[in-house]
Design a protein around this motif. Structure first.
Motif, PDB file in Angstrom:
ATOM      1  N   PHE A  95       0.732  -1.288   0.157  1.00 17.46           N
ATOM      2  CA  PHE A  95       0.139   0.015  -0.032  1.00 17.46           C
ATOM      3  C   PHE A  95       0.869   1.326   0.157  1.00 17.46           C
ATOM      4  CE2 PHE A  95      -2.999   3.092   1.673  1.00 17.46           C
ATOM      5  CZ  PHE A  95      -3.940   3.225   0.641  1.00 17.46           C
ATOM      6  N   PRO A  96       1.994   1.392   0.792  1.00 17.80           N
ATOM      7  CA  PRO A  96       2.697   2.759   0.661  1.00 17.80           C
ATOM      8  C   PRO A  96       3.174   2.868  -0.645  1.00 17.80           C
ATOM      9  CG  PRO A  96       3.304   1.367   2.472  1.00 17.80           C
ATOM     10  CD  PRO A  96       2.338   0.561   1.706  1.00 17.80           C
ATOM     11  N   GLY A  97       3.700   1.717  -1.545  1.00 16.84           N
ATOM     12  CA  GLY A  97       4.090   1.813  -2.680  1.00 16.84           C
ATOM     13  C   GLY A  97       3.221   2.126  -3.685  1.00 16.84           C
ATOM     14  N   ILE A  98       1.801   1.828  -3.552  1.00 16.74           N
ATOM     15  CA  ILE A  98       0.728   2.160  -4.338  1.00 16.74           C
ATOM     16  C   ILE A  98       0.379   3.628  -4.171  1.00 16.74           C
ATOM     17  CG2 ILE A  98      -1.666   1.723  -4.648  1.00 16.74           C
ATOM     18  CD1 ILE A  98      -1.293  -1.114  -3.994  1.00 16.74           C
ATOM     19  N   CYS A  99       0.560   4.241  -3.014  1.00 14.80           N
ATOM     20  CA  CYS A  99       0.491   5.681  -2.782  1.00 14.80           C
ATOM     21  C   CYS A  99       1.295   6.266  -3.267  1.00 14.80           C
ATOM     22  CB  CYS A  99       0.391   5.768  -1.195  1.00 14.80           C
ATOM     23  SG  CYS A  99      -1.035   5.203  -0.034  1.00 14.80           S
ATOM     24  N   VAL A 100       2.557   5.873  -3.307  1.00 11.29           N
ATOM     25  CA  VAL A 100       3.550   6.580  -4.028  1.00 11.29           C
ATOM     26  C   VAL A 100       3.607   6.732  -5.550  1.00 11.29           C
ATOM     27  CG1 VAL A 100       6.308   6.460  -4.555  1.00 11.29           C
ATOM     28  CG2 VAL A 100       5.631   6.294  -2.197  1.00 11.29           C
ATOM     29  N   VAL A 101       3.420   5.688  -6.263  1.00 10.06           N
ATOM     30  CA  VAL A 101       3.009   5.437  -7.617  1.00 10.06           C
ATOM     31  C   VAL A 101       1.878   6.523  -7.851  1.00 10.06           C
ATOM     32  CG1 VAL A 101       2.258   4.003  -9.541  1.00 10.06           C
ATOM     33  CG2 VAL A 101       4.059   3.362  -8.056  1.00 10.06           C
ATOM     34  N   PHE A 102       0.918   6.384  -7.134  1.00 10.08           N
ATOM     35  CA  PHE A 102      -0.384   7.197  -7.331  1.00 10.08           C
ATOM     36  C   PHE A 102      -0.179   8.744  -7.304  1.00 10.08           C
ATOM     37  CE2 PHE A 102      -4.355   9.419  -5.882  1.00 10.08           C
ATOM     38  CZ  PHE A 102      -5.056   8.997  -6.999  1.00 10.08           C
ATOM     39  N   ILE A 103       0.571   8.900  -6.228  1.00 10.97           N
ATOM     40  CA  ILE A 103       0.967  10.388  -6.228  1.00 10.97           C
ATOM     41  C   ILE A 103       1.852  10.989  -7.551  1.00 10.97           C
ATOM     42  CG2 ILE A 103       2.409  12.127  -4.854  1.00 10.97           C
ATOM     43  CD1 ILE A 103       1.109  10.724  -2.380  1.00 10.97           C
ATOM     44  N   PHE A 104       2.767  10.013  -7.810  1.00 14.82           N
ATOM     45  CA  PHE A 104       3.667  10.446  -9.122  1.00 14.82           C
ATOM     46  C   PHE A 104       3.201  10.516 -10.132  1.00 14.82           C
ATOM     47  CE2 PHE A 104       7.663   9.139  -6.419  1.00 14.82           C
ATOM     48  CZ  PHE A 104       8.132  10.547  -6.160  1.00 14.82           C
ATOM     49  N   THR A 105       2.076   9.551 -10.431  1.00  9.32           N
ATOM     50  CA  THR A 105       1.115   9.442 -11.574  1.00  9.32           C
ATOM     51  C   THR A 105       0.269  10.713 -11.708  1.00  9.32           C
ATOM     52  OG1 THR A 105      -0.164   7.620 -10.834  1.00  9.32           O
ATOM     53  CG2 THR A 105       1.865   7.331 -12.255  1.00  9.32           C
ATOM     54  N   PHE A 106      -0.441  10.936 -10.565  1.00 10.84           N
ATOM     55  CA  PHE A 106      -1.503  12.160 -10.504  1.00 10.84           C
ATOM     56  C   PHE A 106      -0.707  13.369 -10.750  1.00 10.84           C
ATOM     57  CE2 PHE A 106      -3.344  15.421  -8.213  1.00 10.84           C
ATOM     58  CZ  PHE A 106      -4.649  15.392  -8.538  1.00 10.84           C
ATOM     59  N   SER A 107       0.506  13.588 -10.133  1.00 10.02           N
ATOM     60  CA  SER A 107       1.285  14.564 -10.207  1.00 10.02           C
ATOM     61  C   SER A 107       1.663  15.113 -11.762  1.00 10.02           C
ATOM     62  CB  SER A 107       2.474  14.701  -9.292  1.00 10.02           C
ATOM     63  OG  SER A 107       1.927  14.910  -7.820  1.00 10.02           O
ATOM     64  N   GLY A 108       2.040  14.016 -12.419  1.00  8.89           N
ATOM     65  CA  GLY A 108       2.677  14.106 -13.558  1.00  8.89           C
ATOM     66  C   GLY A 108       1.216  14.543 -14.610  1.00  8.89           C
ATOM     67  N   SER A 109       0.305  13.674 -14.148  1.00  6.88           N
ATOM     68  CA  SER A 109      -1.009  14.021 -15.081  1.00  6.88           C
ATOM     69  C   SER A 109      -1.615  15.212 -14.833  1.00  6.88           C
ATOM     70  CB  SER A 109      -2.114  13.005 -15.007  1.00  6.88           C
ATOM     71  OG  SER A 109      -1.388  11.643 -15.604  1.00  6.88           O
ATOM     72  N   TRP A 110      -1.820  15.713 -13.544  1.00  4.29           N
ATOM     73  CA  TRP A 110      -2.310  17.079 -13.171  1.00  4.29           C
ATOM     74  C   TRP A 110      -1.395  18.179 -13.444  1.00  4.29           C
ATOM     75  CZ3 TRP A 110      -7.044  18.222 -11.638  1.00  4.29           C
ATOM     76  CH2 TRP A 110      -7.250  19.348 -11.041  1.00  4.29           C
ATOM     77  N   GLY A 111      -0.149  18.066 -13.560  1.00  7.35           N
ATOM     78  CA  GLY A 111       0.465  19.196 -14.078  1.00  7.35           C
ATOM     79  C   GLY A 111       0.900  19.307 -15.418  1.00  7.35           C
ATOM     80  N   ASN A 112       0.604  18.321 -16.226  1.00  6.01           N
ATOM     81  CA  ASN A 112       0.884  18.188 -17.560  1.00  6.01           C
ATOM     82  C   ASN A 112       0.145  19.064 -18.198  1.00  6.01           C
ATOM     83  OD1 ASN A 112       1.422  17.520 -20.202  1.00  6.01           O
ATOM     84  ND2 ASN A 112       1.412  15.126 -19.834  1.00  6.01           N
ATOM     85  N   PHE A 113       0.920  20.245 -19.037  1.00  7.73           N
ATOM     86  CA  PHE A 113       0.288  21.079 -19.976  1.00  7.73           C
ATOM     87  C   PHE A 113       0.266  20.808 -21.334  1.00  7.73           C
ATOM     88  CE2 PHE A 113       1.312  24.780 -22.772  1.00  7.73           C
ATOM     89  CZ  PHE A 113       0.056  25.389 -22.542  1.00  7.73           C
ATOM     90  N   PHE A 114       1.485  20.120 -22.107  1.00  7.82           N
ATOM     91  CA  PHE A 114       1.783  19.880 -23.278  1.00  7.82           C
ATOM     92  C   PHE A 114       0.927  18.903 -23.872  1.00  7.82           C
ATOM     93  CE2 PHE A 114       4.321  17.886 -26.572  1.00  7.82           C
ATOM     94  CZ  PHE A 114       4.497  18.967 -27.274  1.00  7.82           C
ATOM     95  N   VAL A 115       0.407  17.745 -23.446  1.00  7.42           N
ATOM     96  CA  VAL A 115      -0.241  16.734 -24.132  1.00  7.42           C
ATOM     97  C   VAL A 115      -1.667  17.354 -23.990  1.00  7.42           C
ATOM     98  CG1 VAL A 115      -1.165  14.244 -23.691  1.00  7.42           C
ATOM     99  CG2 VAL A 115       1.100  14.830 -23.177  1.00  7.42           C
ATOM    100  N   PRO A 116      -2.478  17.809 -23.145  1.00 11.75           N
ATOM    101  CA  PRO A 116      -3.774  18.414 -23.333  1.00 11.75           C
ATOM    102  C   PRO A 116      -3.839  19.375 -24.053  1.00 11.75           C
ATOM    103  CG  PRO A 116      -3.280  18.032 -20.984  1.00 11.75           C
ATOM    104  CD  PRO A 116      -1.983  17.856 -21.485  1.00 11.75           C
ATOM    105  N   TYR A 117      -2.931  20.386 -24.326  1.00 13.03           N
ATOM    106  CA  TYR A 117      -2.771  21.387 -25.159  1.00 13.03           C
ATOM    107  C   TYR A 117      -2.729  21.088 -26.719  1.00 13.03           C
ATOM    108  CZ  TYR A 117      -1.842  26.270 -26.837  1.00 13.03           C
ATOM    109  OH  TYR A 117      -1.543  27.422 -27.602  1.00 13.03           O
ATOM    110  N   ILE A 118      -2.269  20.010 -26.750  1.00 14.36           N
ATOM    111  CA  ILE A 118      -2.021  19.369 -28.224  1.00 14.36           C
ATOM    112  C   ILE A 118      -3.364  18.516 -28.536  1.00 14.36           C
ATOM    113  CG2 ILE A 118      -0.621  18.020 -29.704  1.00 14.36           C
ATOM    114  CD1 ILE A 118       0.724  20.531 -29.109  1.00 14.36           C
ATOM    115  N   LEU A 119      -3.734  17.856 -27.681  1.00 14.13           N
ATOM    116  CA  LEU A 119      -4.788  16.905 -28.080  1.00 14.13           C
ATOM    117  C   LEU A 119      -6.107  17.193 -27.791  1.00 14.13           C
ATOM    118  CD1 LEU A 119      -3.149  13.712 -26.758  1.00 14.13           C
ATOM    119  CD2 LEU A 119      -3.090  14.395 -28.851  1.00 14.13           C
ATOM    120  N   LEU A 120      -6.339  18.390 -27.208  1.00  9.93           N
ATOM    121  CA  LEU A 120      -7.952  18.990 -27.152  1.00  9.93           C
ATOM    122  C   LEU A 120      -7.586  20.256 -27.809  1.00  9.93           C
ATOM    123  CD1 LEU A 120      -8.320  18.265 -23.153  1.00  9.93           C
ATOM    124  CD2 LEU A 120      -9.067  16.859 -25.172  1.00  9.93           C
TER     125      LEU A 120
END
Length: 181
Positions: A95-120
């Motif tokens: 569970f701690p590892g799942i939390c870490v992966v979730f936080i990193f992937t959420f942060s990467g997607s939440w802060g991603n500007f380039f991909v949504p700017y191109i695909l939407l």
């Protein structure tokens, strides 16, 4: 688990984590136009999920390698099935590892500007990271008050996620004494 192509699979995953998003955006853009996923939230979610999976798999592999196999084998000796040992023994330790992966992937997607700017394309579909860009008006005019307020609201999900998972992340990293050799 051990299987024949494990090493090749793991090296493929490692290679996929090293690819920059900008290197694949032109073919992805063309593919999204062809398949009909351009300007669709579902297509964006699918792409962000697919691009974060290699990193998540590699990170989870490192956490899984630290779980002693003896604990799972002891559960099997006590009569637990493979699914029961996974659910009752392995998952709580992971569970701690799942939390870490979730936080990193959420942060990467939440802060991603380039991909949504191109695909939407539609302004209503833009996520918060791209909407933040809208506060920078034409000709260098910036609406600082609204920008500051929106930035504070934009940061709230990341802060809440960090606070909620901090308790779980601090537990479980040290499994010393879990299995005696």
């Amino acid at each position: 688990m051990n299987f024949i192509i494990r090493t090749c699979f793991l090296y493929t995953i490692l290679f996929m984590t090293s690819l920059p998003i900008t290197a694949v955006m032109v073919p992805v853009y063309k593919m999204f136009l062809t398949v009909g996923l351009y300007d669709k939230i579902g297509g964006l979610i699918l792409f962000l999920t697919a691009t974060s999976m290699p990193y998540g798999i590699w990170l989870m592999k490192n956490f899984m390698d630290n779980v002693p196999v003896e604990l799972e084998e002891a559960a099997w000796v006590d009569g637990a099935s493979a699914f029961d040992s996974l659910r009752k023994i392995i998952a709580p330790l992971m569970f701690p590892g799942i939390c870490v992966v979730f936080i990193f992937t959420f942060s990467g997607s939440w802060g991603n500007f380039f991909v949504p700017y191109i695909l939407l394309q539609t302004l209503d579909k833009f996520p918060a990271s791209v909407t933040l860009y809208q506060f920078f008006g034409q000709h260098g005019m910036v609406i600082y008050g609204q920008l500051a307020a929106y930035s504070a609201v934009y940061a709230v999900p990341s802060i809440v996620l960090y606070v909620l998972s901090q308790n779980y992340m601090s537990k479980g990293f040290n499994m010393a004494g879990a299995a005696k050799g």
